[in-house]
Design a protein around this motif. Structure first.
Motif, PDB file in Angstrom:
ATOM      1  N   THR A  94      37.342  43.669  45.109  1.00  0.00           N
ATOM      2  CA  THR A  94      37.330  43.701  42.864  1.00  0.00           C
ATOM      3  C   THR A  94      37.497  42.265  43.297  1.00  0.00           C
ATOM      4  O   THR A  94      38.514  41.654  43.488  1.00  0.00           O
ATOM      5  N   ASP A 105      46.367  41.339  39.397  1.00  0.00           N
ATOM      6  CA  ASP A 105      45.382  40.240  38.427  1.00  0.00           C
ATOM      7  C   ASP A 105      44.663  41.269  38.349  1.00  0.00           C
ATOM      8  O   ASP A 105      43.563  42.017  37.418  1.00  0.00           O
ATOM      9  N   SER A 106      44.446  42.348  38.978  1.00  0.00           N
ATOM     10  CA  SER A 106      42.435  43.468  39.754  1.00  0.00           C
ATOM     11  C   SER A 106      43.503  44.076  41.059  1.00  0.00           C
ATOM     12  O   SER A 106      44.025  43.683  41.820  1.00  0.00           O
ATOM     13  N   ASP A 118      42.171  48.154  41.856  1.00  0.00           N
ATOM     14  CA  ASP A 118      42.061  49.960  42.164  1.00  0.00           C
ATOM     15  C   ASP A 118      42.989  50.283  43.386  1.00  0.00           C
ATOM     16  O   ASP A 118      42.467  50.939  44.588  1.00  0.00           O
ATOM     17  N   PRO A 135      44.746  51.826  37.989  1.00  0.00           N
ATOM     18  CA  PRO A 135      43.524  50.451  37.527  1.00  0.00           C
ATOM     19  C   PRO A 135      43.389  50.200  35.788  1.00  0.00           C
ATOM     20  O   PRO A 135      43.515  49.324  35.765  1.00  0.00           O
ATOM     21  N   SER A 183      38.650  38.764  41.716  1.00  0.00           N
ATOM     22  CA  SER A 183      40.152  38.013  40.525  1.00  0.00           C
ATOM     23  C   SER A 183      39.692  37.479  39.799  1.00  0.00           C
ATOM     24  O   SER A 183      38.149  36.622  39.639  1.00  0.00           O
ATOM     25  N   MET A 188      45.785  47.735  34.743  1.00  0.00           N
ATOM     26  CA  MET A 188      45.854  46.166  35.012  1.00  0.00           C
ATOM     27  C   MET A 188      44.815  44.979  33.942  1.00  0.00           C
ATOM     28  O   MET A 188      44.297  45.794  33.433  1.00  0.00           O
ATOM     29  N   PRO A 189      45.224  43.919  33.619  1.00  0.00           N
ATOM     30  CA  PRO A 189      46.153  42.690  35.013  1.00  0.00           C
ATOM     31  C   PRO A 189      47.628  43.222  34.500  1.00  0.00           C
ATOM     32  O   PRO A 189      48.232  43.804  33.132  1.00  0.00           O
TER      33      PRO A 189
END
Lengths: 786, 161, 291
Positions: free
Chosen positions: A727, A431-432, A434, A411, A729, A414-415
């Motif tokens: 999660t 974009d995102s 985990d 994670p 965006s 990210m991004p």
């Protein structure tokens, strides 16, 4: 002013998004009052049937329609030459995007000299009823000279293979490499190199409602076309050019659609032939695809042959992947061929991969043309990658989940930018999400850790149980835009118009929720009108799990804009500073006072009155049209864990448990998200175990009914355990990611992983889907003799 | 042509049909009762399920002329005359038991028959009952949940929420 | 997918129906229609005349007496599934019927229709063969009784003339103490079986098998009796060795393959189904009666 149904409590507006709001679509559908294509009744409506090729590849020497034309109740039997006066071209344009691809690879509106797959339309009958139309179609005489066929894409690649159509010089439509990094040195320096050959066979979309077209001729040379399509605007643009029609003389409407699942993304010859014939005959016409036609004329997908080589370091971390992907394109390419590009760019999925080189070859065969079915190239990619992960674990004696854990994008990265480009040319940026937490949560829920003990106990009883895992990411919310128009009516109720297409996925409810929250209204006060080119000037339609992200963002922005406009107008009308106003319950209220003005009243004011004063500084109309633009994708993530029991002597696979974790960003309606995930899983289970579109050596389809092509039914399934993570965006204003395909993509890989695990005592390796009972039986038998 | 009369959802209907016309086409196109859908026309998908004299049948596998004088029940007859959904229909909405809605009328009619014989079916009995109805959208789970909700039953499955 | 045109008759009497069949060319009987209607819709068959026998209500009954069970040809499969008197004397019918298609097709489908369609994987012809049933058919020259083994003349080929109508099947129930097993493996619930097995057994008071019937469906061109297996079983106690020998002897049966399974695979499935049926029919100390 909230005049909603008193039986149902009003949904507090501010709480609508994120809640399991009952769907607005449901009541009419539950009462049998939906209006699907075949339900459309028009005066003097005639019905059509198509005569389709019975040969996989043949020259048409003669077409004799005289006997059919003479039959009672038959109004016309049309071949391409008959339609040409109403067409600008006898060949379909390359769909959707007018770039790339070979121009001579699209299908013909009707074929008149050569046919290249069983099911290709040749002639069209117009009669009083479908019964009579089918009678007449059977009397059209076609004289064929058989030509050699290509059934296997790999054989079709060779230089001496016969061509799928005589106009082709080669069956290879296109070939390219997708890659990055230094693959050669990755393999040179690898601690281990493993390789595998994989095959995912083709299946069909099989929405329960087939395709269909109704064309109504209206006075003034106008034409209204209804089509059970995912792409009404695309059809509108295409028909304008194919029929040479002024834009104002054509309207395309998508009625209630009984499922899409990809095949209704393409535009088809019938969607041109029926409107052209309607104009030619001056009659209202209808054609409804029957199930056998679905099998031989609607888009199919998934036939890909992968050769994969993987290089890993001593800790099972990926160093590089290289290989070849052969994509079976079928007889024509109705659209630019994006699927194998999707597949090749999606292979590394949620994992970190330093180097990559995939040679992609797109090959024609004498089978039904290929475009997207739910997942659109991603399921094959997930299958290839997840099989590779299992292979690494097996070869190195590691836990399959552990190998994945070591390679998942963490994670904190990210991004995360993949060294690849999306179709838009923009960099592929996750974009995102985990992924580590997703996998950990799914494994925990599925009891992964305790499974070896359970498996040992079962084996002692002579039972073969296994558990499998698969991860996936799916780029969703494909742009470049989708339309969202929010208009407050004279009664204060709100209409949302969009180019997004409602085909059963609940998009109307989701958009209504977004709009309702933006305007502080109950959901029931919002009506969503989707898929009508006369109501919505611009639109793209339904594909790539895109509509909630794109249309949702547009509707969100439009609702916000309308709210701002209402406040501005109210400020002028009430002569109160905007800072002292709030929008609540359909009214603009003056804070700390009883004064208020309803949205209805503002809408009536902003429509204007002849010659009277208009609120200063405001634009006419309490409405806003937004086209939120995006070239980036919002990446949804899934981790599926399946548990199966296999009876080797039957080749029987029983799914005992299925845990699916899904993260599609902020959920507008979790109930709809769960429904999409469940339906997607079952489609994937079908791909894994049941759905096989079979062709024999002469390219004759051998599964043309639901008795031979098996769709999953309720008795084959366990209770599906869905875990929904959220999660958001960061790349769209509503934080959402698409969900329509995410459930399907990892499912086949998870099931196959579990089946292989159950059969570990036999050391079988499963490299294909679907894995039928007989195929499984044979694998076990051959492992016994080896 | 055959003159065909039948009692549908408590109302008398009549129409003319060729012998070969299926009951499904007669309901849909001759009588305008388009709630009954055709999904395969070869007796596998169950979308066209209606009740004839109380028994579920695939209306694509029956000729209209064979239903002469029969009592027919279709999806259009399930809601109250004021439009209020039946408890089963309401449960379908509450559990998201439908997506595109195309298979839904056949599902509902199949389940209506089940519930007349067994007011509290188990999850396994529900799955068995709808095994002849194909749904491509839902994965069936929310349909099973709808029947359990409508009948006060409990799912044997693990609920994750 | 609409049926081709045909002339339609719905006679009120059996004689009238037979008369139509013998007078008219290319006439077909419409019983439950659960196979024929699909074949018509798909235009696999083109009859000129359809003789609907659904008004022959006399043919729709189940009569159970001590010596004889008679099931009329137009008895719906669903009725056979739930009939209490039949269940008391021949419970194998209920087990088999639950696997015939789906509720909607069993509500219409008839036993006579199943017998005449004669799919090699279908359950009711298998039971007729297992129970040495007699198929009764009526034609222009009256009624005749055809042993099931003769009625099953070939692949989807019933042993009756074009102007005959099956009116009933009859068989003698086995002793009340008989045990049975019925198993099949299909891709999905309700599909035609890849292989099926039906077993009937009578044992004496010391649990020695006195009488056995075994029938295997799905693997050959027709349902087959497993006579070799029956012989191997009689006189034994149905011990593990006997069961293994009976299962092994399946290789004496005709086995053919098709799209859903080659011969080797079908044989493996048949053996597994037979093993399961024998286990159900032969509850031993370690083998409780299957539910």
């Amino acid at each position: 002013m909230t005049g909603h149904d008193s039986q149902k409590p009003a949904v507090p507006a501010a709480l609508s998004v994120g809640r399991a709001v009952p769907r607005l679509e449901d009541p009419k559908l539950l009462r049998g009052q939906g209006q699907y294509l075949d339900d459309i009744a028009l005066p003097g409506l005639l019905e059509c049937a198509f005569l389709r090729s019975s040969a996989a590849h043949a020259k048409i020497d003669d077409l004799d329609v005289e006997e059919a034309r003479a039959m009672p109740g038959v109004h016309a039997v049309l071949i391409l030459a008959d339609l040409m006066p109403k067409l600008t071209s006898g060949r379909m344009p390359l769909g959707a995007s007018p770039t790339g691809g070979q121009s001579n690879s699209t299908p013909f509106v009707l074929s008149n000299s050569e046919v290249a797959y069983v099911g290709e339309p040749i002639a069209m009958v117009v009669a009083d009823t479908r019964y009579l139309a089918e009678d007449a179609a059977a009397r059209v005489k076609v004289a064929y000279t058989p030509l050699p066929v290509v059934t296997d894409a790999r054989a079709g690649m060779s230089a001496d293979a016969p061509t799928v159509r005589t106009e082709l010089e080669s069956n290879v439509l296109n070939s390219f490499n997708v890659g990055f990094g230094d693959v050669e040195s990755a393999f040179a320096n690898a601690a281990h190199v493993f390789s595998d050959d994989l095959w995912q066979h083709r299946g069909c979309g099989h929405s329960m409602e087939g395709r269909g077209v109704v064309a109504e001729v209206r006075p003034g040379d106008e034409l209204c076309v209804w089509s059970s399509t995912q792409m009404p605007h695309d059809l509108y643009y295409m028909l304008q050019s194919m029929l040479g029609l002024d834009q104002d003389r054509l309207r395309v409407i998508t009625p209630d659609v009984g499922g899409g699942f990809g095949p209704k993304y393409c535009l088809y010859p019938e969607e041109v032939a029926v409107p052209a014939a309607a104009r030619l005959l001056g009659r209202n016409l209808k054609w409804v695809e029957d199930r056998r036609e679905t099998f031989i004329s609607s888009i199919q997908e998934r036939d890909q042959y992968w050769t994969v080589e993987v290089a890993v370091d001593a800790n099972a971390r990926l160093l590089g992947i290289r290989g070849r992907l052969v994509h079976d394109q079928g007889a024509y390419a109705p659209k630019p061929v994006n699927l194998p590009y999707n597949s090749a760019t999606a292979m590394s999925g949620p994992y970190m991969l330093p180097s990559y080189s995939m040679d992609v070859v797109i090959v024609h065969t004498n089978k039904v043309p290929v475009s997207s079915v739910r997942g659109a190239g991603y399921p094959q990619a997930a299958f290839a990658m997840e099989r590779t992960m299992d292979l690494i674990a097996f070869k190195l004696g590691l836990d399959r989940a552990e190998v994945r854990r070591r390679n998942l994008i963490p994670p904190e990265k990210m991004p995360y930018t993949k060294k690849l480009k999306a179709r838009s040319g923009a960099a592929m940026v996750y974009d995102s999400g985990d992924y580590l937490a997703s996998q950990a949560e799914a494994l925990e829920a599925a009891g992964w850790k305790d499974f070896p003990d359970r498996q040992a106990r079962a084996l002692a009883e002579g039972r073969y149980i296994g558990i499998g895992i698969a991860n996936a990411v799916k780029g969703t919310g494909r742009g470049p835009f989708e339309s969202g128009i929010v208009r407050v009516g004279q009664d204060g109720k709100v209409s949302v118009y969009t180019g997004a297409t409602a085909m059963g996925q609940g998009i109307e409810t989701a958009l209504a929720q977004i709009c309702a929250d933006g305007l502080s209204l109950p959901v029931d006060d919002v009506r969503v009108i989707a898929g009508d080119t006369a109501r919505t000037p611009l639109g793209l339609g339904g594909f790539a799990s895109r509509q909630l992200v794109t249309a949702g963002s547009s509707v969100h922005l439009a609702a916000k804009s309308v709210a701002a406009k209402a406040l501005a107008a109210a400020s002028v009308i009430l002569d109160v500073p905007q800072a002292d106003l709030e929008l609540k319950d359909g009214h603009v209220r003056v804070l700390a006072s009883n004064r208020a003005i309803s949205l209805a009243e503002i809408a009536r004011t902003l429509r204007g009155a002849p010659g009277y004063a208009f609120p200063a500084g405001t634009e006419p109309g309490l409405e806003s049209a937004m086209h939120w633009r995006s070239d980036s994708l919002a990446y949804a993530n899934a981790c599926h864990v399946a548990e199966v029991e296999v009876t080797p002597e039957l080749g029987q696979v029983e799914i005992k448990r299925y845990v699916a974790l899904n993260d599609s960003g902020r959920m507008i309606n979790p109930m709809i998200v769960k429904g999409q995930v469940e339906g997607g899983i079952v489609h994937g289970i079908g791909n894994a175990l049941y759905e096989l579109m079979g062709y024999d050596d002469s390219a004759q389809p051998v599964t043309t009914s639901f008795q031979e092509y098996l769709l999953v039914t309720a008795t084959e399934l366990p209770f599906l355990e869905t875990i929904l993570r959220e999660t958001p965006s960061p790349i769209n204003p509503i934080g959402a990611k698409g969900v329509g395909e995410a459930g399907t993509i990892p499912a086949a890989a998870a099931i196959v992983s579990a089946v292989e695990h159950a059969l570990a005592p036999f050391k079988v390796r499963i490299s294909q889907t679907p894995i039928t009972p007989e195929a499984l039986f044979r694998l076990v038998e051959s492992s016994k003799t080896n | 042509m055959h003159e065909i009369e039948m009692l549908i959802n408590g109302r008398s209907y009549s129409g003319l049909a060729e012998a070969r016309m299926t009951l499904a086409d007669f309901l849909r196109h001759s009588l305008g009762l388009t709630g009954t859908h055709l999904g395969c026309e070869h007796g596998v998908c169950g979308a066209c399920t209606v009740l004839v004299d109380g028994a579920s049948v695939r209306s694509c596998l029956m000729l209209a002329v064979q239903a002469k004088g029969a009592i027919v029940e279709t999806v259009e007859g399930l809601a109250a005359t004021d439009g209020k959904l039946s408890p089963l229909q309401q449960a379908f909405q509450d559990t998201h038991g439908l997506q595109c809605g195309y298979c839904t009328p056949g599902m509902l009619m199949t389940i209506v028959e089940l519930l007349r014989e067994n007011a509290q079916p188990s999850e396994a009995q529900i799955r068995d009952a709808i095994s002849g109805n194909i749904c491509r959208c839902t994965g069936y789970q929310s349909i099973v949940e709808a029947v359990l909700l409508a009948t006060g039953g409990k799912s044997a499955g693990r609920m994750s929420e | 997918m609409k049926p081709p045109p045909f002339e339609y008759f719905c006679p009120a009497t059996l004689d009238e129906a037979i008369g139509l069949l013998s007078e008219r060319e290319n006439a077909k009987v419409l019983a439950g229609g659960q196979s024929l209607m699909a074949m018509l819709n798909l235009r696999y068959v083109f009859p000129d005349v359809l003789v609907d026998i659904n008004n022959l209500h006399d043919l729709a009954s189940i009569d159970v007496t001590a010596e004889r069970i008679r099931i009329g040809a137009m008895t719906r499969q669903r009725k056979i599934e739930v009939d209490a008197a039949l269940f008391a004397r021949a419970p194998i019918f209920r087990s088999a019927l639950k696997l015939v298609g789906h509720r909607q097709t069993r509500n219409r489908g008839t036993i006579g229709g199943s017998l005449c369609h004669l799919d090699p994987a279908s359950e009711l012809p298998l039971l007729a063969l297992l129970l040495d049933a007699v198929v009764e058919a009526a034609g222009p020259s009256g009624r005749r009784r055809i042993p099931a083994r003769d009625f099953i003349a070939g692949f989807m080929m019933p042993g009756i003339a074009a102007d005959e109508i099956v009116t009933a099947i009859e068989f003698s129930p086995w002793a009340d103490t008989h045990t049975f097993g019925f198993n099949e493996f299909a891709r999905r619930h309700g599909d035609f079986a890849i292989a099926s097995s039906a077993v009937h057994i009578e044992r004496d008071s010391s649990l020695v098998i006195q009488r056995a019937a075994i029938a295997i469906g799905g693997i050959g061109s027709v349902p087959q009796r497993h006579f070799a297996g029956e012989k191997l079983l009689v006189g034994t106690s149905g011990d593990a060795g006997a069961i293994a020998a009976v299962v092994e002897a399946c290789d004496q049966l005709e086995v053919i393959g098709d799209f859903h399974g080659g011969p080797e695979y079908r044989l493996s499935v048949a053996r597994t189904m037979l093993r399961r049926s024998l286990h159900s029919a032969l509850p031993g100390p370690n083998r409780p009666v299957a539910a």
